[in-house]
Design a protein around this motif. Sequence first.
Motif, PDB file in Angstrom:
ATOM      1  N   SER A 134       0.839  -1.194   0.000  1.00 45.51           N
ATOM      2  CA  SER A 134       0.000   0.000   0.000  1.00 45.51           C
ATOM      3  C   SER A 134       0.875   1.246   0.000  1.00 45.51           C
ATOM      4  CB  SER A 134      -0.935   0.009   1.211  1.00 45.51           C
ATOM      5  OG  SER A 134      -0.204   0.015   2.418  1.00 45.51           O
ATOM      6  N   VAL A 147     -13.021   7.399  -8.294  1.00 40.40           N
ATOM      7  CA  VAL A 147     -12.225   6.211  -7.983  1.00 40.40           C
ATOM      8  C   VAL A 147     -12.531   5.031  -8.923  1.00 40.40           C
ATOM      9  CG1 VAL A 147     -11.758   4.444  -6.231  1.00 40.40           C
ATOM     10  CG2 VAL A 147     -11.764   6.864  -5.593  1.00 40.40           C
ATOM     11  N   PRO A 148     -13.811   4.704  -9.216  1.00 41.59           N
ATOM     12  CA  PRO A 148     -14.080   3.546 -10.079  1.00 41.59           C
ATOM     13  C   PRO A 148     -13.467   3.656 -11.474  1.00 41.59           C
ATOM     14  CG  PRO A 148     -16.068   4.200  -8.904  1.00 41.59           C
ATOM     15  CD  PRO A 148     -15.070   5.287  -8.680  1.00 41.59           C
ATOM     16  N   PHE A 151      -8.480   3.617 -13.179  1.00 46.65           N
ATOM     17  CA  PHE A 151      -7.546   2.769 -13.910  1.00 46.65           C
ATOM     18  C   PHE A 151      -8.006   2.460 -15.335  1.00 46.65           C
ATOM     19  CE2 PHE A 151      -7.086   1.937  -9.372  1.00 46.65           C
ATOM     20  CZ  PHE A 151      -5.731   2.170  -9.209  1.00 46.65           C
ATOM     21  N   ALA A 177      -2.402  -0.606 -14.226  1.00 46.29           N
ATOM     22  CA  ALA A 177      -3.453  -1.611 -14.035  1.00 46.29           C
ATOM     23  C   ALA A 177      -3.300  -2.775 -15.021  1.00 46.29           C
ATOM     24  CB  ALA A 177      -4.824  -0.961 -14.195  1.00 46.29           C
ATOM     25  N   LYS A 181      -2.545  -6.645 -13.962  1.00 46.40           N
ATOM     26  CA  LYS A 181      -3.462  -7.696 -14.423  1.00 46.40           C
ATOM     27  C   LYS A 181      -2.678  -8.817 -15.112  1.00 46.40           C
ATOM     28  CE  LYS A 181      -7.451  -8.505 -17.432  1.00 46.40           C
ATOM     29  NZ  LYS A 181      -8.386  -7.897 -18.426  1.00 46.40           N
ATOM     30  N   LYS A 186      -3.718  -7.544  -8.459  1.00 49.86           N
ATOM     31  CA  LYS A 186      -4.880  -6.671  -8.312  1.00 49.86           C
ATOM     32  C   LYS A 186      -4.393  -5.285  -7.870  1.00 49.86           C
ATOM     33  CE  LYS A 186      -9.238  -6.395  -5.697  1.00 49.86           C
ATOM     34  NZ  LYS A 186     -10.023  -7.018  -4.581  1.00 49.86           N
ATOM     35  N   TRP A 188      -6.003  -1.279  -6.730  1.00 42.81           N
ATOM     36  CA  TRP A 188      -7.166  -0.429  -6.469  1.00 42.81           C
ATOM     37  C   TRP A 188      -6.756   0.761  -5.605  1.00 42.81           C
ATOM     38  CZ3 TRP A 188      -6.068  -4.757  -3.697  1.00 42.81           C
ATOM     39  CH2 TRP A 188      -6.187  -4.709  -2.311  1.00 42.81           C
ATOM     40  N   GLU A 190      -8.217   3.947  -2.667  1.00 44.53           N
ATOM     41  CA  GLU A 190      -9.231   4.425  -1.724  1.00 44.53           C
ATOM     42  C   GLU A 190      -8.932   5.879  -1.360  1.00 44.53           C
ATOM     43  OE1 GLU A 190      -9.087   1.827   1.634  1.00 44.53           O
ATOM     44  OE2 GLU A 190      -9.872   0.081   0.533  1.00 44.53           O
ATOM     45  N   PHE A 200      -3.179   3.761  -2.398  1.00 49.52           N
ATOM     46  CA  PHE A 200      -3.217   2.834  -3.525  1.00 49.52           C
ATOM     47  C   PHE A 200      -2.695   1.475  -3.064  1.00 49.52           C
ATOM     48  CE2 PHE A 200      -3.685   6.774  -5.669  1.00 49.52           C
ATOM     49  CZ  PHE A 200      -4.296   6.502  -6.876  1.00 49.52           C
ATOM     50  N   TYR A 201      -3.350   0.424  -3.527  1.00 52.86           N
ATOM     51  CA  TYR A 201      -3.003  -0.935  -3.125  1.00 52.86           C
ATOM     52  C   TYR A 201      -2.635  -1.775  -4.344  1.00 52.86           C
ATOM     53  CZ  TYR A 201      -5.480   0.251   1.216  1.00 52.86           C
ATOM     54  OH  TYR A 201      -5.901   0.852   2.383  1.00 52.86           O
TER      55      TYR A 201
END
Length: 208
Positions: A134, A147-148, A151, A177, A181, A186, A188, A190, A200-201
């Motif tokens: 993170s 946020v959605p 990427f 991203a 992948k 993964k 994502w 927040e 960021f994770y």
Amino acid sequence: GKYEEIDQKIKEKYINKTLNSTNHLIKLVNELLDVSQMEIGKKPLDIKFINIRNIIEGIIKELQSDIKAKNLIIKIIPENKEEWPILPADQEKLSVVFSNLINNAVKYTPLINSRQTPQIVIQGKKINSLYQISIKDEGIGINPEEVPSLFTKYFESGEQAQKLYATGRGIGLFIAARFIKALNGKIWAESRRIGKGATFYVELPLTT
């Protein structure tokens, strides 16, 4: 300098800046070409066992001038390098990913005054068969509604981000991203709201 001597100040201010921008653009185009070739199966990954901590330290070293200019503290957890695992990944692709994420954390943390020392915390931890990294900053944050789409190739940096860094358009996150992948991982993000920083994770498998 082929036809006449170039004033050093002009060289530093304009020519070097143009050269750096051109090199950045070339790098970006090559990364997008890698994404395209990977998606059609023409660009195999170069999987080796690597220590992500080494990649992170290298990126931080490259960004030292920006980090010092903003009086930032970079904290890495665990502090002991031996506690970071060796895992299978493509070192070049992960370097691109973490360069994007750490660079964003630095450049979107505004310089307020020399007495404040905002932190960027980079933390790694094992979660079952995965390793999670993170990157948490105290910067301008992200509108939760954005946020959605962070990427995707259609994402464009918000108004606050463009005020701070006018040339940023978010394409680096799309590339990151796609690389994650391809590595069966993964990624994502927040953020509670604008002005409250972002985290960021990245999760990667510990085994092939």
